[in-house]
Structure formats: structure tokens, C-alpha cells
Design an enzyme around this catalytic site. Sequence first.
Site, PDB file in Angstrom:
ATOM      1  N   LEU A 132       2.950   3.619  41.795  1.00  0.00           N
ATOM      2  CA  LEU A 132       3.790   2.574  41.199  1.00  0.00           C
ATOM      3  C   LEU A 132       5.198   2.606  41.796  1.00  0.00           C
ATOM      4  O   LEU A 132       5.703   1.589  42.270  1.00  0.00           O
ATOM      5  CB  LEU A 132       3.842   2.804  39.681  1.00  0.00           C
ATOM      6  CG  LEU A 132       4.572   1.775  38.830  1.00  0.00           C
ATOM      7  CD1 LEU A 132       3.876   0.427  38.894  1.00  0.00           C
ATOM      8  CD2 LEU A 132       4.625   2.237  37.354  1.00  0.00           C
ATOM      9  N   PRO A 135      10.960   3.352  46.757  1.00  0.00           N
ATOM     10  CA  PRO A 135      12.306   3.893  46.981  1.00  0.00           C
ATOM     11  C   PRO A 135      13.369   3.146  46.177  1.00  0.00           C
ATOM     12  O   PRO A 135      14.325   3.753  45.700  1.00  0.00           O
ATOM     13  CB  PRO A 135      12.512   3.708  48.489  1.00  0.00           C
ATOM     14  CG  PRO A 135      11.131   3.725  49.065  1.00  0.00           C
ATOM     15  CD  PRO A 135      10.239   3.101  48.031  1.00  0.00           C
ATOM     16  N   SER A 139      12.426   3.166  37.573  1.00  0.00           N
ATOM     17  CA  SER A 139      12.380   2.741  36.172  1.00  0.00           C
ATOM     18  C   SER A 139      12.156   1.232  36.059  1.00  0.00           C
ATOM     19  O   SER A 139      11.490   0.760  35.132  1.00  0.00           O
ATOM     20  CB  SER A 139      13.698   3.101  35.476  1.00  0.00           C
ATOM     21  OG  SER A 139      13.844   4.500  35.437  1.00  0.00           O
ATOM     22  N   ILE A 164       4.556   9.891  44.887  1.00  0.00           N
ATOM     23  CA  ILE A 164       3.160   9.690  44.497  1.00  0.00           C
ATOM     24  C   ILE A 164       2.427  11.034  44.403  1.00  0.00           C
ATOM     25  O   ILE A 164       2.184  11.698  45.420  1.00  0.00           O
ATOM     26  CB  ILE A 164       2.452   8.729  45.486  1.00  0.00           C
ATOM     27  CG1 ILE A 164       3.249   7.425  45.631  1.00  0.00           C
ATOM     28  CG2 ILE A 164       1.014   8.456  45.003  1.00  0.00           C
ATOM     29  CD1 ILE A 164       3.639   6.738  44.310  1.00  0.00           C
ATOM     30  N   GLY A 345      17.200  37.360  28.830  1.00  0.00           N
ATOM     31  CA  GLY A 345      18.321  37.885  29.606  1.00  0.00           C
ATOM     32  C   GLY A 345      18.057  37.700  31.098  1.00  0.00           C
ATOM     33  O   GLY A 345      17.489  36.688  31.521  1.00  0.00           O
ATOM     34  N   GLY A 346      18.438  38.686  31.899  1.00  0.00           N
ATOM     35  CA  GLY A 346      18.283  38.597  33.364  1.00  0.00           C
ATOM     36  C   GLY A 346      16.848  38.339  33.785  1.00  0.00           C
ATOM     37  O   GLY A 346      16.583  37.606  34.749  1.00  0.00           O
ATOM     38  N   GLU A 369       6.635   9.242  34.676  1.00  0.00           N
ATOM     39  CA  GLU A 369       5.991   8.316  33.709  1.00  0.00           C
ATOM     40  C   GLU A 369       6.990   7.736  32.704  1.00  0.00           C
ATOM     41  O   GLU A 369       6.674   7.552  31.522  1.00  0.00           O
ATOM     42  CB  GLU A 369       4.806   8.991  33.004  1.00  0.00           C
ATOM     43  CG  GLU A 369       3.620   9.110  33.935  1.00  0.00           C
ATOM     44  CD  GLU A 369       2.396   9.697  33.284  1.00  0.00           C
ATOM     45  OE1 GLU A 369       2.009   9.211  32.212  1.00  0.00           O
ATOM     46  OE2 GLU A 369       1.820  10.623  33.862  1.00  0.00           O
ATOM     47  N   GLY A 370       8.179   7.451  33.213  1.00  0.00           N
ATOM     48  CA  GLY A 370       9.203   6.862  32.345  1.00  0.00           C
ATOM     49  C   GLY A 370      10.165   7.925  31.880  1.00  0.00           C
ATOM     50  O   GLY A 370       9.822   8.746  31.015  1.00  0.00           O
TER      51      GLY A 370
HETATM   52  N1  COS Z   1       0.954  -3.254  27.278  1.00  0.00           N
HETATM   53  C1  COS Z   1       0.731  -4.551  27.626  1.00  0.00           C
HETATM   54  N2  COS Z   1       1.720  -5.403  27.995  1.00  0.00           N
HETATM   55  C2  COS Z   1       2.978  -4.924  28.028  1.00  0.00           C
HETATM   56  C3  COS Z   1       3.288  -3.590  27.681  1.00  0.00           C
HETATM   57  C4  COS Z   1       2.203  -2.748  27.285  1.00  0.00           C
HETATM   58  N3  COS Z   1       2.415  -1.483  26.929  1.00  0.00           N
HETATM   59  N4  COS Z   1       4.618  -3.399  27.795  1.00  0.00           N
HETATM   60  C5  COS Z   1       5.140  -4.583  28.188  1.00  0.00           C
HETATM   61  N5  COS Z   1       4.149  -5.479  28.337  1.00  0.00           N
HETATM   62  C6  COS Z   1       4.307  -6.884  28.724  1.00  0.00           C
HETATM   63  C7  COS Z   1       5.308  -7.556  27.811  1.00  0.00           C
HETATM   64  O1  COS Z   1       4.687  -8.028  26.635  1.00  0.00           O
HETATM   65  C8  COS Z   1       5.808  -8.692  28.674  1.00  0.00           C
HETATM   66  O2  COS Z   1       4.848  -9.729  28.672  1.00  0.00           O
HETATM   67  P1  COS Z   1       5.284 -11.246  28.321  1.00  0.00           P
HETATM   68  O3  COS Z   1       6.315 -11.591  29.348  1.00  0.00           O
HETATM   69  O4  COS Z   1       4.001 -11.995  28.469  1.00  0.00           O
HETATM   70  O5  COS Z   1       5.844 -11.179  26.936  1.00  0.00           O
HETATM   71  C9  COS Z   1       5.802  -8.097  30.073  1.00  0.00           C
HETATM   72  O6  COS Z   1       4.878  -6.997  30.025  1.00  0.00           O
HETATM   73  C10 COS Z   1       7.170  -7.621  30.531  1.00  0.00           C
HETATM   74  O7  COS Z   1       7.657  -6.669  29.592  1.00  0.00           O
HETATM   75  P2  COS Z   1       9.203  -6.280  29.486  1.00  0.00           P
HETATM   76  O8  COS Z   1      10.006  -7.531  29.388  1.00  0.00           O
HETATM   77  O9  COS Z   1       9.367  -5.263  28.402  1.00  0.00           O
HETATM   78  O10 COS Z   1       9.489  -5.601  30.909  1.00  0.00           O
HETATM   79  P3  COS Z   1      10.794  -4.948  31.527  1.00  0.00           P
HETATM   80  O11 COS Z   1      10.868  -5.349  32.945  1.00  0.00           O
HETATM   81  O12 COS Z   1      11.982  -5.188  30.646  1.00  0.00           O
HETATM   82  O13 COS Z   1      10.422  -3.385  31.572  1.00  0.00           O
HETATM   83  C11 COS Z   1      10.497  -1.067  30.985  1.00  0.00           C
HETATM   84  C12 COS Z   1      10.493  -2.554  30.547  1.00  0.00           C
HETATM   85  C13 COS Z   1      11.825  -0.560  31.518  1.00  0.00           C
HETATM   86  C14 COS Z   1      10.199  -0.370  29.674  1.00  0.00           C
HETATM   87  C15 COS Z   1       9.373  -0.793  32.026  1.00  0.00           C
HETATM   88  O14 COS Z   1       9.717  -1.312  33.280  1.00  0.00           O
HETATM   89  C16 COS Z   1       9.061   0.675  32.168  1.00  0.00           C
HETATM   90  O15 COS Z   1       8.312   1.263  31.389  1.00  0.00           O
HETATM   91  N6  COS Z   1       9.606   1.341  33.217  1.00  0.00           N
HETATM   92  C17 COS Z   1       9.321   2.718  33.524  1.00  0.00           C
HETATM   93  C18 COS Z   1       8.247   2.778  34.542  1.00  0.00           C
HETATM   94  C19 COS Z   1       7.707   4.136  34.755  1.00  0.00           C
HETATM   95  O16 COS Z   1       7.182   4.745  33.843  1.00  0.00           O
HETATM   96  N7  COS Z   1       7.813   4.617  36.004  1.00  0.00           N
HETATM   97  C20 COS Z   1       7.260   5.845  36.380  1.00  0.00           C
HETATM   98  C21 COS Z   1       6.098   5.587  37.283  1.00  0.00           C
HETATM   99  S1  COS Z   1       4.695   6.539  36.952  1.00  0.00           S
HETATM  100  S2  COS Z   1       5.198   8.351  37.499  1.00  0.00           S
END
Ligand code: COS
Length: 400
Positions: A132, A135, A139, A164, A345-346, A369-370
Amino acid sequence: MADRSFLDWPFFEHRHRALAHDIGRWADAHVDGLVDHEDIDGSCRALVRALGDAGFCAHAVIAPHGGLGDAHDVRALCLIRETLARRHGLADFAFAMQGLGSGPIVLHGSDALKGRYLPPVAAGTSLGAFALSEPDAGSDVAALAMTAERSGDDYVLNGVKTWISNGGIAGHYVVFARTGEGAGAKGLSAFVVPGDAAGLEIAERIDVIAPHPLATLKFTDCAVPGDHLLGEPGEGFKIAMATLDVFRSTVGAAALGLARRALDEALRHTASRKIGGRPLAGLQMVQAKIADMATAIDAAALLVYRAAWTKDQGAPRVSREAAMAKMFATEQAQSVIDDAVQLHGGLGVKVGSKVEELYREIRALRIYEGATDVQKLVIARAAQSASGKQARGGADVRKP
Ligand code: COS
């Protein structure tokens, strides 16, 4: 031995208690012998193979494709992760990636994709990966730049993925790319890319403080068959979030395992180490730390298994519960482990000591994962949305 009384909580069914017993015995007998710090890739392959042979990787997938039920049993995933993490972070990592790397296929794959990619994951003969991050998009998933363009029967992928896990050793990658059905989050799709696909190269291996296989991947005109699309075009963001809804609680569970081990080590050390002729364990300041550690662990366990249970009851979305579980359990584990280091400690900072290893292992869990900061966003939005809904007599307010 860490406290096991939590297994009596009503979140669990008999099969979970039996599983906790089995994975605990298996981990005690096998994990240390399978971890070779000089060969991290080989250790991961060996751990996954052994976990597959013992039947535990079956929990990462579903029936009839090598799994046990028709949906993930999140409580089972959490119990396996916390038990493996208590023994060694790399064992937890190896199992975790079988779940995360095949999760989108379980949730949104066609029967043909499930039939091809899930059985080897369950057997432990092939490793999965979840691609996912980029660079310039970690988030902020909606900012992904990698592209997938339709070309005849294929999709052609171009771009870079980084951080990854299992990069370089995975049998398949679940890759998220921009297909352009809409702007931002609405224009992403998810694909399964075989590990040996032409045009996929490992651009860089990344070393981190708690070593595990990690890489930057480069895709150059990498063609994947059209039937390797997961779900519908444009559903990639939702597929990523739905997958994270399942697996974020399990990150909390892994943190819990690391924290339980830290408490075990602290209890053992303070019982035997003497100060002024008496064990450290008798000092009230030491007891205060132990009390804080034990309470943090139980509070984290409650949130982790509340989230897992809620998902297992069939809740379509547990973003709020999973975010609370991940955030709280990882942050508290960091603090518990830091206390354990202090009590040693140490010896706590001596390379090769268990608590030194735990101190390195926990850090990444607060990021991957967030990150904690993202979980706070998710939790705050849910609270504000619920409050806005009440104020408007039912109308939803998703964002402030
Ligand atoms: N299940 C199903 N749909 C979801 C969902 C979920 N858990 N979470 C959000 N959605 C849907 C929303 O309902 C929305 O749909 P609609 O536009 O139809 O209403 C759409 O996805 C967009 O959601 P949102 O507006 O919340 O998206 P944002 O871009 O604001 O993103 C965050 C929110 C920041 C929370 C998200 O990008 C995120 O979790 N980022 C972290 C990513 C991550 O974990 N990275 C690590 C990679 S894995 S190591």
C-alpha cells in the site's frame, strides 16, 4: 509464565481456549529453534512453513481454500499473534503477513483468485505481502501515485511501493494503484501481483531496528491479467480500509504479547536481583511499576478482544474499535517494555538481552498499519460523527 486468566473472559469460546493452549505449546517447543538472526529471510520462510504444517496458517484464510470457517476468526488471529509475539517478534511477523497479505483476497477475491492464492498461504508454502505505502503516500492513502492502466485483457502497473513487508520473498503481492475512476480515494483499485511477475523488481532492501524482510518495490510496465483485479475498479481504498479493519486489532494483540513477555521478564528479574540483601521485588517503588504494567496489559487486552469479538459478531465496520485497540495496546506496550528495561538496570540495554530485543521490537508497531496519529483521527471522527448524528436527529456527519 504470563497471566492466562483473560482466557476466561466471555469474549472467548471453547475453541479459542483450546487454540491458545495449542499455539502456546507449539511456540514454546518450536519458535526459538526456527529463528536464525543471521538469516532473517530464511527464518521467515521456515517459520511460515512450520506454522503451516502445524495448521496455524489455516487461520489466516477461509474455507474451502485451506481455512477453517467462511470468515476470519479475529479472536483466533489475535490469540495466535499475541502468543507468537510473546515468544519472538519475528514469529509473530511471519504469521501476521500470511493474514494481511492475503486479507484482501479473502474479502474481495473471485473464487478463482481464492482457489489459486489462498491454499499455499494456508499450507505455509507461499508468503503474502500487502503493498500500500509509497515514498510520498503513507498515512494519506488517498494520495497514492502508482498507476494501473487497462491494456487489452491486462492492467499495466507503474510506480514504486515502499516499506513492504516480505518484499523480495513473497509469492504474491496485493498492490493498490490508481485507476482513475474518480479523484483521490475514489480512483484506486487493488490487484494481486505474482511475486515473479515481469516488470516487478526489488529496488532496495530496508534494514530496521528489529530486523524483518522489508523492501522497496519498483513496477515498470508490469502487466497483470485483468482477472487479478480485486472487487470492482475504484474500490481499492475501501478494500484497503476493510482489510485494516480486520488486522489492526491483531497488531494490538502482538503488542500485548510483547508487553506480557516484558512483565514476565521484569517479575523474574526483580524476584532474584537483590538490593541491600533483599529482592528488588519487595520495594514499593518496584511494586508500583509492576502494578502499572499489569493494569496496562489487562486494559489493552480488553480493548483488543472487544474489537476482535465485535468483528466476529458480524459488525460490518469496526474502524473505531480496531483503532482504539491498536493505538492503546501499542502505546501501552511501549511503556510497559520501557518499565521492564528500567527495572533491569544496565542489563536492560545490553545487546542480546530479552528486554533489549522487546524494546526494539515494539517501536514499529506504533507506526505500521496506521500510526497512532492516524488511529486518533479515526477515533475522533467516529466520536464526532456519532455526536453530530445525535444533534441532527440521525443525520451522519462524517468529517468535522
Ligand atoms: N471500510 C469500508 N469503507 C471505508 C472504511 C472501512 N473501514 N474506511 C473508510 N471507508 C470509506 C469511507 O466510507 C469513504 O467512502 P465514501 O466516500 O463512499 O463515503 C471512503 O472510504 C473514504 O474515506 P475517508 O474519507 O475516511 O478517507 P481519508 O482519505 O480521509 O482517509 C485515513 C482516512 C487517514 C483514516 C486513512 O487514509 C488511513 O487509514 N490511513 C492510514 C493508512 C495505513 O494504515 N497505512 C499503513 C499501510 S499498511 S503497513
